[in-house]
Design a protein around this motif. Structure first.
Motif, PDB file in Angstrom:
ATOM      1  N   SER A  70       0.855  -1.184   0.000  1.00  0.00           N
ATOM      2  CA  SER A  70       0.000   0.000   0.000  1.00  0.00           C
ATOM      3  C   SER A  70       0.888   1.230   0.000  1.00  0.00           C
ATOM      4  CB  SER A  70      -0.932   0.014   1.215  1.00  0.00           C
ATOM      5  OG  SER A  70      -0.186   0.046   2.421  1.00  0.00           O
ATOM      6  N   ARG A  71       0.284   2.380  -0.243  1.00  0.00           N
ATOM      7  CA  ARG A  71       1.080   3.605  -0.232  1.00  0.00           C
ATOM      8  C   ARG A  71       0.244   4.766   0.283  1.00  0.00           C
ATOM      9  NH1 ARG A  71       2.903   4.681  -6.309  1.00  0.00           N
ATOM     10  NH2 ARG A  71       3.365   6.831  -5.616  1.00  0.00           N
ATOM     11  N   ASP A  72       0.949   5.727   0.856  1.00  0.00           N
ATOM     12  CA  ASP A  72       0.335   6.968   1.306  1.00  0.00           C
ATOM     13  C   ASP A  72       0.994   8.074   0.495  1.00  0.00           C
ATOM     14  OD1 ASP A  72      -0.370   9.338   2.606  1.00  0.00           O
ATOM     15  OD2 ASP A  72      -0.435   8.393   4.569  1.00  0.00           O
ATOM     16  N   ASN A  73       0.305   8.557  -0.507  1.00  0.00           N
ATOM     17  CA  ASN A  73       0.901   9.550  -1.400  1.00  0.00           C
ATOM     18  C   ASN A  73       1.185  10.865  -0.685  1.00  0.00           C
ATOM     19  OD1 ASN A  73       0.920   7.829  -3.650  1.00  0.00           O
ATOM     20  ND2 ASN A  73      -1.171   8.389  -4.212  1.00  0.00           N
ATOM     21  N   ALA A  74       0.399  11.184   0.316  1.00  0.00           N
ATOM     22  CA  ALA A  74       0.628  12.429   1.058  1.00  0.00           C
ATOM     23  C   ALA A  74       1.932  12.368   1.845  1.00  0.00           C
ATOM     24  CB  ALA A  74      -0.536  12.702   1.999  1.00  0.00           C
ATOM     25  N   LYS A  75       2.335  11.152   2.212  1.00  0.00           N
ATOM     26  CA  LYS A  75       3.568  10.983   2.982  1.00  0.00           C
ATOM     27  C   LYS A  75       4.708  10.447   2.122  1.00  0.00           C
ATOM     28  CE  LYS A  75       1.227  10.094   7.387  1.00  0.00           C
ATOM     29  NZ  LYS A  75       1.053   9.134   8.515  1.00  0.00           N
ATOM     30  N   ASN A  76       4.465  10.274   0.818  1.00  0.00           N
ATOM     31  CA  ASN A  76       5.494   9.720  -0.081  1.00  0.00           C
ATOM     32  C   ASN A  76       6.058   8.412   0.463  1.00  0.00           C
ATOM     33  OD1 ASN A  76       5.261  11.867  -1.890  1.00  0.00           O
ATOM     34  ND2 ASN A  76       6.845  13.067  -0.867  1.00  0.00           N
ATOM     35  N   THR A  77       5.185   7.576   0.955  1.00  0.00           N
ATOM     36  CA  THR A  77       5.608   6.356   1.636  1.00  0.00           C
ATOM     37  C   THR A  77       4.875   5.134   1.074  1.00  0.00           C
ATOM     38  OG1 THR A  77       6.106   7.577   3.666  1.00  0.00           O
ATOM     39  CG2 THR A  77       5.770   5.203   3.871  1.00  0.00           C
ATOM     40  N   VAL A  78       5.626   4.045   0.938  1.00  0.00           N
ATOM     41  CA  VAL A  78       5.046   2.771   0.548  1.00  0.00           C
ATOM     42  C   VAL A  78       5.255   1.784   1.687  1.00  0.00           C
ATOM     43  CG1 VAL A  78       7.164   1.995  -0.622  1.00  0.00           C
ATOM     44  CG2 VAL A  78       4.959   1.005  -1.257  1.00  0.00           C
ATOM     45  N   TYR A  79       4.279   0.909   1.866  1.00  0.00           N
ATOM     46  CA  TYR A  79       4.314  -0.063   2.948  1.00  0.00           C
ATOM     47  C   TYR A  79       4.239  -1.482   2.387  1.00  0.00           C
ATOM     48  CZ  TYR A  79       2.867   4.141   5.466  1.00  0.00           C
ATOM     49  OH  TYR A  79       2.789   5.415   5.971  1.00  0.00           O
ATOM     50  N   LEU A  80       4.786  -2.419   3.153  1.00  0.00           N
ATOM     51  CA  LEU A  80       4.622  -3.829   2.832  1.00  0.00           C
ATOM     52  C   LEU A  80       4.228  -4.542   4.116  1.00  0.00           C
ATOM     53  CD1 LEU A  80       4.882  -5.945   0.540  1.00  0.00           C
ATOM     54  CD2 LEU A  80       7.165  -6.460   1.445  1.00  0.00           C
ATOM     55  N   GLN A  81       2.967  -4.920   4.199  1.00  0.00           N
ATOM     56  CA  GLN A  81       2.480  -5.679   5.337  1.00  0.00           C
ATOM     57  C   GLN A  81       2.703  -7.146   5.051  1.00  0.00           C
ATOM     58  OE1 GLN A  81       1.107  -4.612   8.368  1.00  0.00           O
ATOM     59  NE2 GLN A  81       1.284  -6.791   8.883  1.00  0.00           N
ATOM     60  N   MET A  82       3.475  -7.793   5.903  1.00  0.00           N
ATOM     61  CA  MET A  82       3.843  -9.192   5.702  1.00  0.00           C
ATOM     62  C   MET A  82       3.262 -10.030   6.834  1.00  0.00           C
ATOM     63  SD  MET A  82       7.797  -8.717   4.451  1.00  0.00           S
ATOM     64  CE  MET A  82       8.365  -8.176   6.064  1.00  0.00           C
ATOM     65  N   ASN A  83       2.346 -10.914   6.498  1.00  0.00           N
ATOM     66  CA  ASN A  83       1.710 -11.799   7.466  1.00  0.00           C
ATOM     67  C   ASN A  83       2.069 -13.242   7.174  1.00  0.00           C
ATOM     68  OD1 ASN A  83       0.369  -9.521   8.570  1.00  0.00           O
ATOM     69  ND2 ASN A  83      -1.368  -9.770   7.174  1.00  0.00           N
ATOM     70  N   SER A  84       1.841 -14.094   8.157  1.00  0.00           N
ATOM     71  CA  SER A  84       2.108 -15.541   8.002  1.00  0.00           C
ATOM     72  C   SER A  84       3.490 -15.770   7.416  1.00  0.00           C
ATOM     73  CB  SER A  84       1.034 -16.171   7.090  1.00  0.00           C
ATOM     74  OG  SER A  84      -0.255 -15.968   7.617  1.00  0.00           O
ATOM     75  N   LEU A  85       4.471 -15.122   7.999  1.00  0.00           N
ATOM     76  CA  LEU A  85       5.829 -15.205   7.470  1.00  0.00           C
ATOM     77  C   LEU A  85       6.388 -16.612   7.578  1.00  0.00           C
ATOM     78  CD1 LEU A  85       7.089 -11.783   8.770  1.00  0.00           C
ATOM     79  CD2 LEU A  85       7.265 -12.553   6.393  1.00  0.00           C
ATOM     80  N   LYS A  86       7.207 -16.952   6.585  1.00  0.00           N
ATOM     81  CA  LYS A  86       7.836 -18.265   6.519  1.00  0.00           C
ATOM     82  C   LYS A  86       9.353 -18.090   6.510  1.00  0.00           C
ATOM     83  CE  LYS A  86       4.085 -19.886   3.504  1.00  0.00           C
ATOM     84  NZ  LYS A  86       3.758 -20.497   2.179  1.00  0.00           N
ATOM     85  N   PRO A  87      10.089 -19.116   6.923  1.00  0.00           N
ATOM     86  CA  PRO A  87      11.559 -19.007   6.877  1.00  0.00           C
ATOM     87  C   PRO A  87      12.077 -18.647   5.488  1.00  0.00           C
ATOM     88  CG  PRO A  87      10.928 -20.870   8.221  1.00  0.00           C
ATOM     89  CD  PRO A  87       9.658 -20.351   7.606  1.00  0.00           C
ATOM     90  N   GLU A  88      11.396 -19.090   4.451  1.00  0.00           N
ATOM     91  CA  GLU A  88      11.847 -18.773   3.095  1.00  0.00           C
ATOM     92  C   GLU A  88      11.605 -17.320   2.708  1.00  0.00           C
ATOM     93  OE1 GLU A  88       9.830 -21.289   4.019  1.00  0.00           O
ATOM     94  OE2 GLU A  88       8.234 -21.635   2.512  1.00  0.00           O
ATOM     95  N   ASP A  89      10.950 -16.547   3.546  1.00  0.00           N
ATOM     96  CA  ASP A  89      10.809 -15.106   3.317  1.00  0.00           C
ATOM     97  C   ASP A  89      12.037 -14.339   3.788  1.00  0.00           C
ATOM     98  OD1 ASP A  89       7.369 -15.425   4.273  1.00  0.00           O
ATOM     99  OD2 ASP A  89       8.151 -15.239   2.238  1.00  0.00           O
ATOM    100  N   THR A  90      12.953 -15.028   4.447  1.00  0.00           N
ATOM    101  CA  THR A  90      14.164 -14.378   4.937  1.00  0.00           C
ATOM    102  C   THR A  90      14.960 -13.799   3.771  1.00  0.00           C
ATOM    103  OG1 THR A  90      14.314 -15.780   6.892  1.00  0.00           O
ATOM    104  CG2 THR A  90      16.356 -14.750   6.118  1.00  0.00           C
ATOM    105  N   ALA A  91      15.256 -12.518   3.842  1.00  0.00           N
ATOM    106  CA  ALA A  91      15.954 -11.831   2.753  1.00  0.00           C
ATOM    107  C   ALA A  91      16.214 -10.382   3.159  1.00  0.00           C
ATOM    108  CB  ALA A  91      15.121 -11.861   1.480  1.00  0.00           C
TER     109      ALA A  91
END
Length: 120
Positions: A70-91
């Motif tokens: 998602s992003r907030d254009n007023a704040k010039n910011t992008v987000y990445l919400q990561m749920n149900s993380l797995k060991p293979e998401d390590t990076a």
């Protein structure tokens, strides 16, 4: 000078959640696509999720249903919400953005990267 600064990485147990943020600062006329990439040790960098200035999103199959961009254009910011993380998401997760400092040019910018480690 435009900069991208990421935050929110860390160590989490499998099944947990993290929220990454990437804020753009400096002289900015417009921000087009904003993208999260990741690179695990010994592997090629892969696109995780992307979002256009209008809010259209694209998410990699490997994280679909678990990660949301998602992003907030007023704040010039992008987000990445990561749920149900797995060991293979390590990076190392890096933010990329197509930013126009003026109406006449667009450049490609990268953040410094933030480490996400998921323990089993």
């Amino acid at each position: 000078q435009v900069q991208l600064v990421e935050s929110g990485g860390g160590l989490v147990q499998a099944g947990g959640s993290l929220r990454l943020s990437c804020a753009a600062s400096g002289i900015i006329f417009a921000i087009n696509d904003m993208v999260w990439y990741r690179q695990a040790p010994g592997k090629q960098r892969e696109l995780v999720a992307a979002i256009t200035s209008g809010g259209s999103t694209n998410v990699a199959d490997s994280v679909k249903g678990r990660f949301t961009i998602s992003r907030d254009n007023a704040k010039n910011t992008v987000y990445l919400q990561m749920n149900s993380l797995k060991p293979e998401d390590t990076a190392v997760y890096s933010c990329n953005a197509q930013i126009s400092p003026t109406p006449w040019n667009t450049n490609d910018y990268w953040g410094q990267g933030t480490q996400v480690t998921v323990s089993s």
